[in-house]
Scaffold this active site. Structure first.
Site, PDB file in Angstrom:
ATOM      1  CG  ASP A 162      -2.042   1.094   1.147  1.00 19.06           C
ATOM      2  OD1 ASP A 162      -2.033   1.704   0.427  1.00 19.06           O
ATOM      3  OD2 ASP A 162      -2.575   0.868   2.301  1.00 19.06           O
ATOM      4  CG  ASN A 414       3.842  -5.091   7.038  1.00 16.74           C
ATOM      5  OD1 ASN A 414       3.640  -4.330   7.886  1.00 16.74           O
ATOM      6  ND2 ASN A 414       3.070  -4.949   5.888  1.00 16.74           N
ATOM      7  CD  GLU A 415      -0.675  -5.720   7.550  1.00 14.79           C
ATOM      8  OE1 GLU A 415      -1.152  -5.518   6.488  1.00 14.79           O
ATOM      9  OE2 GLU A 415      -1.221  -5.003   8.829  1.00 14.79           O
ATOM     10  CG  ASN A 468       0.249  -3.916  11.611  1.00 12.10           C
ATOM     11  OD1 ASN A 468       1.439  -3.871  12.308  1.00 12.10           O
ATOM     12  ND2 ASN A 468       1.685  -4.580  10.355  1.00 12.10           N
ATOM     13  CE1 TYR A 470      -4.734   0.245   9.601  1.00 14.00           C
ATOM     14  CE2 TYR A 470      -3.972  -1.744   9.310  1.00 14.00           C
ATOM     15  CZ  TYR A 470      -3.794  -0.250   9.470  1.00 14.00           C
ATOM     16  OH  TYR A 470      -2.497  -0.063   9.709  1.00 14.00           O
ATOM     17  CE1 TYR A 474      -8.800  -0.090   5.528  1.00 14.86           C
ATOM     18  CE2 TYR A 474      -7.310  -1.320   6.794  1.00 14.86           C
ATOM     19  CZ  TYR A 474      -7.606  -0.483   5.289  1.00 14.86           C
ATOM     20  OH  TYR A 474      -6.402   0.608   4.403  1.00 14.86           O
ATOM     21  CD  GLU A 506       0.952  -1.255   9.700  1.00 14.02           C
ATOM     22  OE1 GLU A 506      -0.542  -1.305   8.922  1.00 14.02           O
ATOM     23  OE2 GLU A 506       1.897  -1.307   8.753  1.00 14.02           O
TER      24      GLU A 506
HETATM   25  C1  GCB Z   1      -1.716  -2.707   6.524  1.00 14.12           C
HETATM   26  C2  GCB Z   1       0.003  -2.275   5.475  1.00 14.12           C
HETATM   27  C3  GCB Z   1      -0.200  -0.582   5.298  1.00 14.12           C
HETATM   28  C4  GCB Z   1      -1.523  -0.143   4.947  1.00 14.12           C
HETATM   29  C5  GCB Z   1      -2.423   0.035   5.816  1.00 14.12           C
HETATM   30  C6  GCB Z   1      -4.163   0.821   5.723  1.00 14.12           C
HETATM   31  O1  GCB Z   1      -1.692  -3.109   7.277  1.00 14.12           O
HETATM   32  O2  GCB Z   1       0.492  -2.776   6.411  1.00 14.12           O
HETATM   33  O3  GCB Z   1       1.122  -1.166   4.634  1.00 14.12           O
HETATM   34  O4  GCB Z   1      -0.665   1.402   5.070  1.00 14.12           O
HETATM   35  O5  GCB Z   1      -2.668  -1.319   6.260  1.00 14.12           O
HETATM   36  O6  GCB Z   1      -3.135   1.692   5.748  1.00 14.12           O
HETATM   37  O7  GCB Z   1      -4.321  -0.169   4.759  1.00 14.12           O
END
Ligand code: GCB
Length: 593
Positions: A162, A414-415, A468, A470, A474, A506
């Site tokens: 991303d 990462n992820e 990480n 969200y 999300y 994150e």
């Molecule tokens: C993630 C990624 C990061 C993205 C972020 C997002 O999990 O590690 O690179 O920018 O989410 O904002 O979706």
């Protein structure tokens, strides 16, 4: 490969500025071997900078393939040593020619390119330097990607991470003069006992010199603190000033090599700090003290420059980090410039140093659930070839940054898709490899939301858990109560399962600066603050959580996507570094801890 530094035996000419430029838009340059003569046309490009945002022609911005750079370079007449060309990075691959003759190449877009051009140049004369930068990503590159030929014959670059695939000569280019017998590597490790610092070194030379003199200098005024000799050994620093988060505290190890007649052959000063890092139970210790990480996952990303380095922009970012009370950062999602890392060493900023292994996950695209495109760990996706490149890349990163006191941990990916059993086969050898190269730092990776506790198959292999998440964005969008519940449940499960420290690497919500709402609607500044507060309440309630690095420091550019409004807007600051309400909130929390 050491970071090149000027010394009594090493001289430098910076080659930044306007270079001649030729984007290979019709993909004919290789067949025509255009490097044999001066580049066609009169276009120029700034170095260092990404190519993409400098020109108005969209074909240059979205070009997939080669960009050629060229300039004339004078080798100083006084240089009678080896002549080395060094670029801080060329994204993602570089080929180098001197007067039309190929002299070297490098794969991997975020680490230095170094080529010995001694046999191709003459002191006192000018030569034509050509560098081709290739921005293509493939299945076996790090990060991986895929070049797709479209119906109209043009190429499209697909990738699963991303951030925008910026390309170019992103960091300084310089010509170096280096002795023929030279120090090509030094490894420094430190410890302390009471007020005495203990420094161990091991130096490798291109050819063994007759004698080696070692001095420990105070980095600030180069006064001599201790002396020793030999290619390896230990030296003590009485009344040591420990390298301390928020403060720094650097020394230099000056290594001087002499020949039989006592003539100086080479001299190099390597900055280092005396400090210890350890993971004990659920704590992360720096110099024996539990450390709580505050800060961000960042990006090298600015208007106009793209991923190009600028000291002024870098300094502004560090000023804002200090203003907000951030004591740490993660170099998401690739190694950052030497200049950036030097600043962290000097000023006591704690770094989680990440490889460019991002997007090793076919189940997601940039943090968001992707389409069904098959398994991650399968031939043609992430496979043995990817793993081999990944392994080399880890070695190069450790080689570059191993002596940096700011680096307290390696993040090797990462992820990645760690929800499947094949991930273990892929990662177990890489963890072992990383530890074999550096036994002094913990190893981690950042775990994706789709591989939570109980599903993830690799986290027990690592020293620290980096998550990480969200929830509330999300997943369970805007339902912060639910987000808190799920987050707390998951963190407690990890805590019970692994008893390891957890850093939230994150968590964040896209936010359009200037959008306000009394109803906390998503994308508003109020929602971003509410989201952060919800997470913070959970962090404060779970003892294993020893750090919070919000996503992201600033808004940044990405490829197009319906969830991206001119890029990713999860920044605490806008792309031009203006604070959102979240920045004021974080400042309040982090400066009063
Ligand atoms: C993630 C990624 C990061 C993205 C972020 C997002 O999990 O590690 O690179 O920018 O989410 O904002 O979706």
């Amino acid at each position: 490969m050491l970071v090149m530094r000027e010394s009594r035996t090493r001289d430098c000419r910076i080659l930044n500025g306007m270079w001649r430029f030729y984007p290979d838009l019709d993909h004919t340059a290789e067949a025509e071997e255009i490097w044999r003569d001066a580049l066609p046309g009169s276009q120029q490009c700034a170095v260092p900078a990404s190519v993409n945002d400098l020109f108005t022609d969209p074909r240059i911005r979205h070009h997939v393939g080669l960009y050629f750079y060229e300039r004339m370079v004078l080798v100083p007449g006084t240089w009678d040593q080896s002549v080395i060309l060094r670029c801080g990075s060329a994204t993602h691959e570089a080929r180098v020619w001197v007067n039309g003759q190929e002299v070297g190449d490098h794969r991997g877009g975020y680490l230095p390119v170094e080529v010995d051009i001694t046999d191709h140049v003459t002191p006192g004369e000018v030569f034509r330097l050509t560098i081709a930068v290739d921005n293509r990503l493939y299945q076996d590159s790090i990060p991986p990607g895929e070049v797709v030929q479209q119906d109209d014959g043009t190429w499209r670059q697909d990738y699963r991470h991303d951030f925008f695939n910026y390309a170019g000569l992103h960091r300084s280019v310089a010509l170096w003069s280096r002795p023929r017998t030279y120090l090509h590597d030094v490894t420094i490790t430190t410890s302390y006992s009471g007020s005495t610092g203990v420094v161990s070194w091991s130096a490798d030379f291109s050819e063994a010199p007759a004698s080696i003199q070692i001095k420990v200098l105070d980095h600030r005024d180069v006064s001599v603190i201790a002396e020793s000799e030999g290619s390896s050994g230990q030296v003590e620093i009485p009344h040591v000033r420990l390298w301390t988060p928020g403060i720094g505290g650097l020394y230099d190890l000056e290594i001087s090599a002499y020949d039989e007649a006592g003539q100086l052959l080479d001299c190099h000063r390597e900055p280092f700090g005396v400090r210890e890092v350890a993971v004990e139970g659920m704590q992360f210790l720096i110099n024996g003290e539990p450390f709580y990480f505050t800060g961000f996952g960042m990006h090298e990303d600015h208007e106009t420059l793209g991923k190009g380095h600028s000291d002024a922009h870098m300094l502004q970012d560090f000023e804002l980090l200090s203003w907000i009370g951030a004591n740490s950062l993660r170099t998401s999602h690739y190694p950052y410039s030497d200049e950036f890392m030097d600043y962290c060493d000097e000023h006591g900023i704690v770094v989680i140093d990440e490889t460019a292994a991002v997007g090793l996950n076919w189940a997601i695209a940039g943090g968001i659930v992707g389409d069904e495109v098959g398994a991650t760990f399968t031939p043609g996706h992430v496979d043995d070839k990817t793993q081999a490149t990944h392994k080399d890349h880890i070695a190069e990163l450790i080689q570059r940054d191993k002596n940096r006191p700011s680096v307290v941990m390696w993040s090797i990916a990462n992820e990645p898709d760690t929800a499947v059993p094949e991930a273990r086969e892929y990662f177990a050898p890489l963890v072992e490899w990383t530890r074999s190269l550096d036994a002094t730092r913990p190893v981690g990776f950042t775990n994706v939301m789709f591989a939570p506790a109980g599903v993830d198959t690799v986290s027990d292999l690592f020293d620290v858990l980096m998550l990480n998440r969200y929830y509330g964005w999300y997943a369970h969008i805007a339902d912060l109560k639910k987000a808190q519940e799920v987050l707390r449940e998951e963190l407690e499960k990890w805590q019970d399962m692994l008893h390891k420290p957890i850093i939230m690497t994150e968590y964040g919500a896209d936010t359009v600066a200037g959008l306000h709402s009394v109803h906390n609607v998503p994308f508003s500044e109020e929602f971003q603050v509410a989201y952060l507060k919800a997470y913070e309440e959970v962090f404060d309630a779970v003892p294993a959580v020893i750090g919070e690095q919000m996503w992201n420091f600033a808004d940044f550019q990405t490829k197009f996507g319906i969830a991206r409004i001119d890029g990713n807007r999860k920044g605490a600051f806008t792309r031009d570094r203006r604070p959102k309400a979240a920045a004021t909130h974080l400042r309040q929390r982090w400066t009063t801890r």
